[in-house]
Design a protein around this motif. Structure first.
Motif, PDB file in Angstrom:
ATOM      1  N   GLU A  67       0.824  -1.207   0.000  1.00  0.00           N
ATOM      2  CA  GLU A  67       0.000   0.000   0.000  1.00  0.00           C
ATOM      3  C   GLU A  67       0.859   1.259   0.000  1.00  0.00           C
ATOM      4  O   GLU A  67       0.475   2.287  -0.568  1.00  0.00           O
ATOM      5  N   GLU A  68       2.009   1.198   0.644  1.00  0.00           N
ATOM      6  CA  GLU A  68       2.911   2.349   0.630  1.00  0.00           C
ATOM      7  C   GLU A  68       3.404   2.642  -0.786  1.00  0.00           C
ATOM      8  O   GLU A  68       3.528   3.806  -1.185  1.00  0.00           O
ATOM      9  N   PHE A  69       3.671   1.588  -1.540  1.00  0.00           N
ATOM     10  CA  PHE A  69       4.047   1.786  -2.944  1.00  0.00           C
ATOM     11  C   PHE A  69       2.930   2.508  -3.690  1.00  0.00           C
ATOM     12  O   PHE A  69       3.174   3.456  -4.441  1.00  0.00           O
ATOM     13  N   ARG A  70       1.696   2.051  -3.469  1.00  0.00           N
ATOM     14  CA  ARG A  70       0.570   2.658  -4.179  1.00  0.00           C
ATOM     15  C   ARG A  70       0.420   4.133  -3.817  1.00  0.00           C
ATOM     16  O   ARG A  70       0.173   4.976  -4.692  1.00  0.00           O
ATOM     17  N   LYS A  71       0.586   4.450  -2.549  1.00  0.00           N
ATOM     18  CA  LYS A  71       0.487   5.850  -2.133  1.00  0.00           C
ATOM     19  C   LYS A  71       1.528   6.702  -2.827  1.00  0.00           C
ATOM     20  O   LYS A  71       1.247   7.816  -3.284  1.00  0.00           O
ATOM     21  N   ARG A  72       2.744   6.184  -2.903  1.00  0.00           N
ATOM     22  CA  ARG A  72       3.814   6.946  -3.558  1.00  0.00           C
ATOM     23  C   ARG A  72       3.602   7.018  -5.068  1.00  0.00           C
ATOM     24  O   ARG A  72       3.929   8.025  -5.706  1.00  0.00           O
ATOM     25  N   GLN A  73       3.039   5.958  -5.632  1.00  0.00           N
ATOM     26  CA  GLN A  73       2.743   5.988  -7.062  1.00  0.00           C
ATOM     27  C   GLN A  73       1.726   7.085  -7.373  1.00  0.00           C
ATOM     28  O   GLN A  73       1.874   7.837  -8.345  1.00  0.00           O
ATOM     29  N   ILE A  74       0.706   7.206  -6.542  1.00  0.00           N
ATOM     30  CA  ILE A  74      -0.315   8.235  -6.745  1.00  0.00           C
ATOM     31  C   ILE A  74       0.279   9.625  -6.530  1.00  0.00           C
ATOM     32  O   ILE A  74       0.003  10.567  -7.289  1.00  0.00           O
ATOM     33  N   GLU A  75       1.112   9.762  -5.510  1.00  0.00           N
ATOM     34  CA  GLU A  75       1.753  11.040  -5.246  1.00  0.00           C
ATOM     35  C   GLU A  75       2.641  11.454  -6.420  1.00  0.00           C
ATOM     36  O   GLU A  75       2.725  12.640  -6.765  1.00  0.00           O
ATOM     37  N   ALA A  76       3.281  10.481  -7.048  1.00  0.00           N
ATOM     38  CA  ALA A  76       4.184  10.774  -8.163  1.00  0.00           C
ATOM     39  C   ALA A  76       3.434  11.308  -9.382  1.00  0.00           C
ATOM     40  O   ALA A  76       4.046  11.939 -10.252  1.00  0.00           O
ATOM     41  N   LEU A  77       2.128  11.080  -9.445  1.00  0.00           N
ATOM     42  CA  LEU A  77       1.348  11.649 -10.549  1.00  0.00           C
ATOM     43  C   LEU A  77       1.323  13.176 -10.467  1.00  0.00           C
ATOM     44  O   LEU A  77       1.235  13.861 -11.487  1.00  0.00           O
ATOM     45  N   LYS A  78       1.404  13.696  -9.236  1.00  0.00           N
ATOM     46  CA  LYS A  78       1.430  15.138  -9.030  1.00  0.00           C
ATOM     47  C   LYS A  78       2.846  15.665  -8.840  1.00  0.00           C
ATOM     48  O   LYS A  78       3.139  16.809  -9.189  1.00  0.00           O
ATOM     49  N   ASN A  79       3.703  14.814  -8.279  1.00  0.00           N
ATOM     50  CA  ASN A  79       5.065  15.219  -7.956  1.00  0.00           C
ATOM     51  C   ASN A  79       6.036  14.128  -8.407  1.00  0.00           C
ATOM     52  O   ASN A  79       6.260  13.158  -7.681  1.00  0.00           O
ATOM     53  N   PRO A  80       6.614  14.246  -9.599  1.00  0.00           N
ATOM     54  CA  PRO A  80       7.496  13.192 -10.125  1.00  0.00           C
ATOM     55  C   PRO A  80       8.668  12.869  -9.208  1.00  0.00           C
ATOM     56  O   PRO A  80       9.233  11.776  -9.296  1.00  0.00           O
ATOM     57  N   ALA A  81       9.016  13.781  -8.311  1.00  0.00           N
ATOM     58  CA  ALA A  81      10.126  13.520  -7.390  1.00  0.00           C
ATOM     59  C   ALA A  81       9.763  12.432  -6.374  1.00  0.00           C
ATOM     60  O   ALA A  81      10.637  11.845  -5.740  1.00  0.00           O
ATOM     61  N   ALA A  82       8.473  12.159  -6.232  1.00  0.00           N
ATOM     62  CA  ALA A  82       8.014  11.152  -5.270  1.00  0.00           C
ATOM     63  C   ALA A  82       7.922   9.785  -5.937  1.00  0.00           C
ATOM     64  O   ALA A  82       6.920   9.090  -5.838  1.00  0.00           O
ATOM     65  N   ALA A  83       8.968   9.388  -6.654  1.00  0.00           N
ATOM     66  CA  ALA A  83       8.965   8.103  -7.362  1.00  0.00           C
ATOM     67  C   ALA A  83       8.752   6.955  -6.382  1.00  0.00           C
ATOM     68  O   ALA A  83       9.337   6.937  -5.299  1.00  0.00           O
ATOM     69  N   PRO A  84       7.932   5.961  -6.742  1.00  0.00           N
ATOM     70  CA  PRO A  84       7.553   4.917  -5.790  1.00  0.00           C
ATOM     71  C   PRO A  84       8.606   3.865  -5.504  1.00  0.00           C
ATOM     72  O   PRO A  84       8.515   3.172  -4.519  1.00  0.00           O
ATOM     73  N   GLY A  85       9.610   3.713  -6.354  1.00  0.00           N
ATOM     74  CA  GLY A  85      10.650   2.733  -6.065  1.00  0.00           C
ATOM     75  C   GLY A  85      10.188   1.301  -6.253  1.00  0.00           C
ATOM     76  O   GLY A  85       9.219   1.025  -6.943  1.00  0.00           O
ATOM     77  N   LYS A  86      10.872   0.362  -5.590  1.00  0.00           N
ATOM     78  CA  LYS A  86      10.631  -1.063  -5.822  1.00  0.00           C
ATOM     79  C   LYS A  86      10.207  -1.789  -4.544  1.00  0.00           C
ATOM     80  O   LYS A  86      10.456  -2.979  -4.393  1.00  0.00           O
ATOM     81  N   SER A  87       9.562  -1.094  -3.640  1.00  0.00           N
ATOM     82  CA  SER A  87       9.298  -1.679  -2.329  1.00  0.00           C
ATOM     83  C   SER A  87       8.468  -2.948  -2.405  1.00  0.00           C
ATOM     84  O   SER A  87       8.690  -3.874  -1.632  1.00  0.00           O
TER      85      SER A  87
END
Length: 234
Positions: free
Chosen positions: A27-47
């Protein structure tokens, strides 16, 4: 179906299970993936791909496996959490990445517990995008590489606004052709609702099941696909 145990008995199959207790890293990956849609610096990584087998076991032992033992079921047909599919979020690329990670996680569960779970995949659907190429490719990957036995099909990727054609429209036919080729069914299953008129489980899920049933009932879809199979779960 039969299962050879100490005493042969009818196999009891739960046909509709979701991985609602996936490790927090998922779920943390998903949150970061969604955040990255607005802020590309918040890349979700490979968690999601870094989580350990023990984390997956821990997420199941006190929940799904415990319930299997208590209820006496032998096998659960297991898919990603439906409310988390979120096909309305982002674009086709977003959905593809998220679906692949969800399906990889289900495959890991089925590999760790092959006697308890068999997989059903999430499709990389996106509003207004044909379910042909991308969805067919992911379904084929999951069936042939992972041994999955079907897919979850969202009749409303828009999340409560029904912007795509009904399931009986030829818009869906490329996916149906792949389902027939692979001889697997689809579980008709919407995801979260963005429409404030529809509570997502109490209304949106039931609305979708009834709508899909009536679409099938009032069409000639099964004349075109006599071996096409759907499951309407709720």
């Amino acid at each position: 179906h039969r299962l050879n145990l100490e005493e042969e008995h009818d196999m009891i199959i739960d046909c509709h299970g979701h991985y609602t207790t996936a490790p927090k890293a998922h779920e943390e990956f998903r949150k970061r993936q969604i955040e990255a849609l607005k802020n590309p610096a918040a890349a979700p990584g490979k968690s999601t791909r870094d989580m350990t087998d023990d984390q997956i076991r821990e997420s199941l032992e006190k929940s799904q496996l415990k319930l299997q033992r208590e209820r006496g079921t032998d096998l659960t047909i297991f898919s990603p959490r439906a409310g988390g599919m979120g096909h309305h979020i982002g674009n086709e690329t977003t959905s593809k990445d998220w679906s692949e990670r969800c399906n990889e996680l289900i495959h890991r569960v089925c590999t760790l517990y092959p006697e308890n779970f068999v997989g059903v995949c999430q499709l990389p659907q996106s509003p207004g995008v044909s379910p042909g190429a991308a969805c067919s490719a992911e379904l084929e990957r999951c069936v042939k590489e992972y041994g999955f036995i079907g897919c979850n099909l969202n009749p409303d990727p828009s999340g409560g606004y029904w912007t795509d054609p009904p399931l009986t429209d030829k818009w869906w036919y490329p996916l149906y052709e792949k389902m027939v080729e692979l001889e697997v069914p689809a579980m008709v299953h919407v995801s979260a609702s963005c429409n404030p008129n529809f509570h997502f489980t109490g209304a949106h899920y039931i609305n979708a099941d009834t709508s899909a049933f009536m679409q099938f009932l009032t069409s000639d879809l099964f004349k075109d696909f006599p071996t096409l199979k759907f499951i309407i779960p709720h």
